[in-house]
Design a protein around this motif. Structure first.
Motif: not given
Length: 263
Positions: A44-58
């Protein structure tokens, strides 16, 4: 992370095993194409970190749904959650998978069986659940992650290689079934790739120095999809080996595969 999806014009993709290296690469590629994402995995922690980066960038929408993909009930819960949000999946990436090295007689039978549940059963189930909607919409894409291990039996990696052979065969048949429906289907067959796969499998040194980058694998997969190919092998060396293998004596192929596994 934006967990409350609102309707917009961007398509949606479901990526299984999104917390792993290849799953993250698929997610980055799709996000760069302005595709909203539903990401599933067990970290879960890895997925949350990934989504944070993707939503911010794209600026895309993302939904995290932690899931043990080997469980049929959890897969159904995942699809029910997607339907309950009014989301229609346009792209399915069946990426979740793992291998366990060792002789069948010396390894945990549950771990061997789990490979079949994750690598095969989950792929068939998710395709069966989502494909009818894609065909009804006359559009959609499915990428199933196989492996160069699909092209030969591998002693001490027997279940994994057999499971990926299943994925490749299943996807090639699915490609034929979906021809003319508007749905594109392909299997990507990576060789050794720079992910955490080998650590989990118990062969951390396998392929060291020759591993492909996950982003290269993803580009190969989407190129195959764009050209309506039933499968693609990533990397020139891997493609050469895959072409030669069926023409070599089985004993030689298995001996070399087992030797490579122990490198």
């Amino acid at each position: 992370m934006n967990s409350d999806a609102t309707r917009d014009e961007r398509p949606w993709a479901l990526v299984s095993g999104a917390s792993g290296g290849l799953g993250q690469a698929f997610s980055r590629y799709l996000a760069s194409c302005a595709v909203n994402l539903i990401l599933t995995g067990r970290r879960h922690d890895v997925l949350n970190d990934l989504t944070g980066r993707l939503t911010t960038r794209y600026g895309i929408q993302t939904i995290v749904h932690p899931c043990d993909i080997s469980s049929a009930s959890q897969r159904l819960a995942l699809i029910d959650d997607i339907a309950g949000r009014g989301i229609v999946i346009d792209t399915l990436i069946n990426n979740a998978g793992f291998g366990a090295a060792g002789r069948i007689s010396e390894t945990d039978p549950v771990r061997q069986t789990s490979q079949v549940e994750v690598n095969c059963e989950a792929v068939v189930h998710l395709c069966g659940l989502l494909l009818p909607g894609m065909i009804a919409a006359k559009q959609g894409s499915i990428i199933n992650v196989a492996s160069t291990a699909a092209f030969q039996p591998i002693p001490q990696f027997a279940t994994y290689a057999a499971s990926k052979s299943f994925v490749l065969s299943f996807t090639r048949a699915l490609w034929a079934e979906t021809n003319g429906t508007g749905v594109r289907t392909t299997a990507i067959c990576p060789g050794p790739t720079e992910t955490g796969f080998f650590d989990v499998a118990g062969v951390p040194r396998m392929g060291a120095g020759t591993r492909r980058d996950p982003d290269d694998v993803v580009r190969t997969a989407f190129n195959a999809l764009a050209h309506h190919r039933p499968y693609a092998v990533d990397g020139f060396v891997n493609r050469t080996v895959a072409r030669l293998t069926p023409h070599l004596p089985t004993r030689l192929v298995m001996a070399q595969a087992e030797k490579y596994l122990q490198v």
